[in-house]
Design an enzyme around this catalytic site. Structure first.
Site, PDB file in Angstrom:
ATOM      1  N   TYR A 146      -1.528  14.248  15.420  1.00 50.12           N
ATOM      2  CA  TYR A 146      -2.908  15.091  15.252  1.00 50.12           C
ATOM      3  C   TYR A 146      -2.697  16.431  15.234  1.00 50.12           C
ATOM      4  O   TYR A 146      -3.624  17.079  14.882  1.00 50.12           O
ATOM      5  CB  TYR A 146      -3.625  14.467  16.360  1.00 50.12           C
ATOM      6  N   LYS A 195       7.950   3.425  18.253  1.00 51.93           N
ATOM      7  CA  LYS A 195       8.184   2.721  16.908  1.00 51.93           C
ATOM      8  C   LYS A 195       9.458   3.094  16.691  1.00 51.93           C
ATOM      9  O   LYS A 195       9.832   3.613  15.236  1.00 51.93           O
ATOM     10  CB  LYS A 195       7.063   2.923  15.787  1.00 51.93           C
ATOM     11  N   ASP A 227       3.526  -2.079  18.160  1.00 54.68           N
ATOM     12  CA  ASP A 227       2.830  -3.447  17.901  1.00 54.68           C
ATOM     13  C   ASP A 227       2.851  -4.481  18.749  1.00 54.68           C
ATOM     14  O   ASP A 227       1.813  -5.171  19.026  1.00 54.68           O
ATOM     15  CB  ASP A 227       3.431  -3.922  16.213  1.00 54.68           C
ATOM     16  N   ASP A 251      -3.849   6.963  21.796  1.00 50.93           N
ATOM     17  CA  ASP A 251      -5.380   6.965  21.401  1.00 50.93           C
ATOM     18  C   ASP A 251      -5.769   5.782  21.212  1.00 50.93           C
ATOM     19  O   ASP A 251      -6.893   5.163  21.614  1.00 50.93           O
ATOM     20  CB  ASP A 251      -5.227   7.847  20.265  1.00 50.93           C
ATOM     21  N   ASP A 255      -7.686   2.923  24.309  1.00 51.47           N
ATOM     22  CA  ASP A 255      -9.346   2.354  24.104  1.00 51.47           C
ATOM     23  C   ASP A 255      -9.009   0.867  24.360  1.00 51.47           C
ATOM     24  O   ASP A 255      -9.689   0.331  24.810  1.00 51.47           O
ATOM     25  CB  ASP A 255      -9.574   2.568  22.756  1.00 51.47           C
TER      26      ASP A 255
END
Ligand code: NAD
Length: 360
Positions: A146, A195, A227, A251, A255
């Protein structure tokens, strides 16, 4: 002991829920023998109305000089509020990004805890829920995808967009240290999510986390690919204690983790810098649709205040007393409208604050 707390009530339901969090904090301070001195500050829409900008230098300076910041939520209805006629860098949310940057808040903490009494709101099956879950997602907040360079260009006649994901070892080390320190206050397990089978930045992440782990022999470290983590959160959430992860993965996963608890009015959060300083706020927004009606659930903000006591003031006993008071009020059957279920007693914002404060 006396502490300076900057309070940003914010917009919408912000002032209503923050008032109740202060009331509960005051009850904890009285019981555990410390003093809290509050300074109220404007930010977001309230600051636009008073000062023409969502964040002033004065607000930043007073926040910086405090031991911690307690915040409601900021923003209004994007369709109807005049704040959203302003250019993006003058809108309420710009104040939030600005203060996070100014205070160097690189570590975002989002707990996901399932209350026995609110199990019905959890979308997972009873079999998966088992005895419940209690995890803390520690997300890197000021680096990674980001904040990397980005641009869109035309390459060989095709519109092509590029985002870059950069982490240096210092950025990884400081967030890893936070996660290990937090695990020490909990069940002493860190699961670092990356990852590393694909990304160089994840391979460096994993290597640096392992280096940091050497200083924390009492903490059990594991690694998980993002994942797989997304699946495990809905398959076996109880396996997690502290999840440590980079900005974008955090992020998404935070959630996901919060939604499996099923109730937005219950979710607290903290953003910390390298010292003990932090900004504490509910995970939800300013709920303009219910502002001023006295029905908002103040518990997310009250639990954020408990986090403030844990992480910025080291008043762990007082923090635990607040968390237990919340559990007690729920087990006695009191509910705000958003978590209401059959056979419970419905109460408003103020009454919920009063009940929790009385049980601290
Ligand atoms: P929201 O979280 O404010 O509301 C979503 C829904 O949940 C609404 O129906 C609302 O009534 C309900 N809700 C939220 N908190 C509640 C509570 N404590 N008790 C009972 N019900 C609750 O999200 P939104 O409507 O998308 O956003 C409203 C405004 O909040 C926007 O301006 C948005 O930018 C802002 N926002 C601010 C923050 C922040 O300050 N960190 C975070 C998210 C959204």
């Amino acid at each position: 002991m006396s502490y300076k707390i900057a309070v940003i009530p914010g917009d919408g339901i912000g002032p209503e829920i923050v008032r109740q969090a202060q009331r509960v904090l005051d009850a904890a301070a009285a019981r555990f023998g410390f003093e809290l001195n509050y300074t109220s500050l404007l930010m977001g829409g309230a600051s636009i109305d008073a000062n023409g900008v969502p964040l002033t230098e004065e607000t930043v300076a007073i926040a910086k000089a405090s031991d911690a910041v307690l915040m409601g939520s900021i923003g209004g209805d994007a369709k109807t509020s005049p704040w959203y006629q302003l250019p993006p860098d003058r809108r309420p949310e710009a104040g939030l990004l600005g203060i996070r940057k100014a205070l160097n808040l690189f570590a975002n903490l989002r707990p996901a805890y399932l209350y026995e009494e609110l199990k019905a709101a959890c979308p997972l099956s009873d079999e998966v829920i088992g005895d419940g879950f209690d995890m803390m997602i520690v997300r890197e907040l000021t680096g990674g995808l980001y904040f990397g360079e980005r641009h869109t260009e035309t390459v060989d006649g095709l519109r092509t967009a590029t985002d870059t994901l950069v982490y240096n070892e210092n950025e990884i080390r400081r967030i890893a240290i936070k996660a290990f320190e937090i695990a020490r206050k909990r069940r002493k397990k860190v699961c670092s999510v990356d990852k590393a089978n694909v990304l160089d930045s994840s391979r460096l992440w994993r290597a640096v986390v392992e280096e940091v782990a050497k200083d924390y022999p009492d903490i059990e470290l594991s690694h998980m690919l993002v994942d797989n983590c997304a699946m495990q959160l809905v398959k076996d959430p109880a396996q997690f204690d502290v999840i440590l992860t980079k900005n974008m993965f955090g992020d998404i996963l935070s959630d996901e983790a919060s939604m499996v608890t099923g109730s937005i009015g219950m979710l607290s959060s903290a953003s910390l810098n390298e010292t003990k300083f932090g900004l504490y706020e509910p995970s939800h927004g300013s709920a303009p649709d219910i502002a001023g009606k006295g029905i908002a659930n103040p518990i997310a903000t009250i639990l954020s205040a408990a986090m403030l006591l844990h992480y910025s003031l080291d008043q762990d006993e007082a923090a635990t007393a607040i968390e237990n008071a919340v559990k007690q009020v729920l087990s006695e059957g009191y509910r705000t409208v958003d978590i209401m279920s059959e056979g419970c007693e419905r109460v408003g914002t103020e009454k919920m604050g009063e009940l929790i404060a009385a049980r601290v």
